[in-house]
Scaffold this motif. Structure first.
Motif, PDB file in Angstrom:
ATOM      1  N   GLY A 121       0.709  -1.771  -0.374  1.00 35.49           N
ATOM      2  CA  GLY A 121       0.077   0.076   0.245  1.00 35.49           C
ATOM      3  C   GLY A 121       0.753   1.420  -0.290  1.00 35.49           C
ATOM      4  N   VAL A 122       2.045   1.778   0.299  1.00 34.57           N
ATOM      5  CA  VAL A 122       2.899   2.388   0.066  1.00 34.57           C
ATOM      6  C   VAL A 122       2.931   3.413  -1.156  1.00 34.57           C
ATOM      7  N   ARG A 123       3.167   4.360  -1.404  1.00 35.73           N
ATOM      8  CA  ARG A 123       2.914   5.314  -2.808  1.00 35.73           C
ATOM      9  C   ARG A 123       3.698   6.082  -2.736  1.00 35.73           C
ATOM     10  N   GLY A 124       4.549   5.944  -2.299  1.00 36.22           N
ATOM     11  CA  GLY A 124       5.705   7.150  -2.475  1.00 36.22           C
ATOM     12  C   GLY A 124       6.338   7.748  -1.267  1.00 36.22           C
ATOM     13  N   VAL A 125       7.850   8.012  -1.477  1.00 34.14           N
ATOM     14  CA  VAL A 125       8.863   8.191  -0.353  1.00 34.14           C
ATOM     15  C   VAL A 125       8.730   9.036  -0.085  1.00 34.14           C
ATOM     16  N   ARG A 126       9.143   9.908   1.615  1.00 32.73           N
ATOM     17  CA  ARG A 126       9.579  10.975   1.629  1.00 32.73           C
ATOM     18  C   ARG A 126      11.121  11.620   2.055  1.00 32.73           C
ATOM     19  N   PHE A 127      11.667  12.113   1.327  1.00 32.57           N
ATOM     20  CA  PHE A 127      12.805  13.076   1.553  1.00 32.57           C
ATOM     21  C   PHE A 127      12.350  14.210   2.830  1.00 32.57           C
ATOM     22  N   ASN A 128      13.293  14.445   3.401  1.00 35.58           N
ATOM     23  CA  ASN A 128      13.304  14.837   4.491  1.00 35.58           C
ATOM     24  C   ASN A 128      14.930  16.385   4.271  1.00 35.58           C
ATOM     25  N   PHE A 129      14.053  17.416   4.862  1.00 35.78           N
ATOM     26  CA  PHE A 129      15.427  18.126   4.556  1.00 35.78           C
ATOM     27  C   PHE A 129      15.780  19.415   6.055  1.00 35.78           C
ATOM     28  N   VAL A 130      15.203  18.344   7.128  1.00 27.94           N
ATOM     29  CA  VAL A 130      14.424  19.574   8.030  1.00 27.94           C
ATOM     30  C   VAL A 130      15.360  19.366   8.635  1.00 27.94           C
ATOM     31  N   ARG A 131      16.474  20.630   9.370  1.00 27.71           N
ATOM     32  CA  ARG A 131      17.947  19.914  10.115  1.00 27.71           C
ATOM     33  C   ARG A 131      17.699  19.353  11.576  1.00 27.71           C
ATOM     34  N   ARG A 132      16.511  19.938  12.152  1.00 26.23           N
ATOM     35  CA  ARG A 132      16.617  19.468  12.877  1.00 26.23           C
ATOM     36  C   ARG A 132      15.995  17.832  12.865  1.00 26.23           C
ATOM     37  N   LEU A 133      15.602  17.021  11.622  1.00 25.17           N
ATOM     38  CA  LEU A 133      15.050  16.452  12.119  1.00 25.17           C
ATOM     39  C   LEU A 133      15.486  14.674  10.964  1.00 25.17           C
ATOM     40  N   VAL A 134      17.121  15.366  10.845  1.00 26.48           N
ATOM     41  CA  VAL A 134      17.389  14.588   9.641  1.00 26.48           C
ATOM     42  C   VAL A 134      18.891  15.400  10.236  1.00 26.48           C
ATOM     43  N   ASP A 135      20.166  14.058  10.062  1.00 31.18           N
ATOM     44  CA  ASP A 135      21.402  14.390   9.203  1.00 31.18           C
ATOM     45  C   ASP A 135      21.896  15.004   8.185  1.00 31.18           C
ATOM     46  N   THR A 136      21.835  14.816   7.733  1.00 30.15           N
ATOM     47  CA  THR A 136      21.828  15.126   6.325  1.00 30.15           C
ATOM     48  C   THR A 136      20.962  14.890   5.407  1.00 30.15           C
ATOM     49  N   SER A 137      21.039  15.364   3.957  1.00 32.06           N
ATOM     50  CA  SER A 137      19.736  15.158   2.924  1.00 32.06           C
ATOM     51  C   SER A 137      20.983  14.660   1.453  1.00 32.06           C
TER      52      SER A 137
END
Ligand code: 0GY
Length: 306
Positions: A121-137
């Motif tokens: 049932g997955v229909r997409g991926v998430r790319f996260n650029f919010v620095r407080r949430l991820v180390d790098t993108s």
């Protein structure tokens, strides 16, 4: 037995006993942005996470869905679970045809794993650029993921701060899949809706046929949840931004609760009030039907009856 991690200090838990909304959602309404957190005893949080939330599992999500009159959910992988999509997939499977998922995946993911996610049932991926949430993108890694998911007909959910759009815009435009932006690109609602920053965001949306989630007034608002004139009308400073997006792109807007509302620090929204925010941004019945039913159905359940 595994020792469970304590919640991040100051963590606000999701709102207990949300009020009954005054606005009645149309039949078939979709919550196109929500998460599940654990439960931690069953689904461990990722070692690289930036926060440890309270539990907010599928049973609690489905109870909120039914309380608010929502028909379907799109469950977006939260960063606290990293690339382990197990909790999200378990929730999507348990909901049957009533949920779809957005995953977070690593660039070395194989085709068979992607096909299994699609079947679940997955229909997409998430790319996260919010620095407080991820180390790098890292853009090359994300480009690799984009190339792999495009043949499945999936889309890419983008989460970024508005100040970062100028640097990211050309990268986004080069991605080979439809784009969906979280929380209206996180505008600074203290700035004018006609100002250069939001105008640039709207141009990016128009030029690239981007979909926009008209979500998170509680996250963007400075004026907060105080009711206006005793009405169930909160987060009024966000209204002009939501309304502008709905007016300009009525066929590519989505709504969602963002339950269980990660990382809010000043208050936790009453989800009933969030539903009552909808008619302030989508002022006609036609706009509301597109926002809540037609658009998410086209993106997540094409061909299905709402
Ligand atoms: C949101 C917002 C946030 C967090 C996450 O995946 C996440 O951890 O999405 C946030 O902290 O702004 O979209 O729910």
């Amino acid at each position: 037995m595994r020792t469970l991690s304590p919640k991040t200090p100051g963590w606000l838990d999701w709102y207990q006993d949300p009020s009954e909304p005054t606005f009645r959602l149309p039949a078939g309404a979709v919550d196109a942005h929500c998460h599940v957190f654990g439960p931690q005893a069953e689904f461990a949080f990722a070692p690289e996470r930036k926060y440890t939330p309270c539990d907010g599992g599928k049973d609690q999500l489905f109870a909120l869905r039914d309380h608010l009159g929502i028909a379907r959910n799109v469950i977006v992988q939260a960063t606290c679970h990293g690339t382990d999509n197990a909790a999200m997939l378990d929730a999507v499977r348990a909901a049957g045809e009533r949920a779809r998922g957005i995953a977070t995946v690593a660039p070395d993911i194989g085709e068979s794993e992607l096909r299994a996610l699609d079947a679940a049932g997955v229909r997409g991926v998430r790319f996260n650029f919010v620095r407080r949430l991820v180390d790098t993108s890292p853009k090359e890694a994300l480009r690799t993921i984009a190339r792999k998911i495009a043949p499945l007909g999936w889309h890419i959910v983008l989460y970024f701060e508005s100040a970062d759009l100028p640097e990211l815009e050309s990268f986004f435009a080069s991605l080979p899949a439809p784009l969906v932006v979280d929380h209206m690109g996180r505008p600074d609602v203290g700035k004018p809706v006609d100002g250069p920053e939001f105008t640039r965001f709207l141009r990016f949306v128009a030029d690239n046929d981007v979909w926009v989630k008209v979500t998170c007034p509680e996250r963007l608002s400075v004026t907060g949840p105080a009711a206006l004139d005793g009405e169930r009308h909160a987060y009024t400073d966000v209204v002009p931004f939501g309304r502008r997006v709905v007016e300009e792109f009525p066929g590519r807007v989505l709504w969602g609760t963002d339950w269980p509302h990660p990382n809010l620090t000043d208050h936790m929204p009453d989800d009933g009030l969030l539903v009552d925010h909808i008619p302030h941004v989508a002022v006609t019945a036609e706009q509301r039907h597109k926002l809540l039913v037609d658009n998410p159905m086209r993106l997540y359940w094409p061909g299905a009856d709402s």
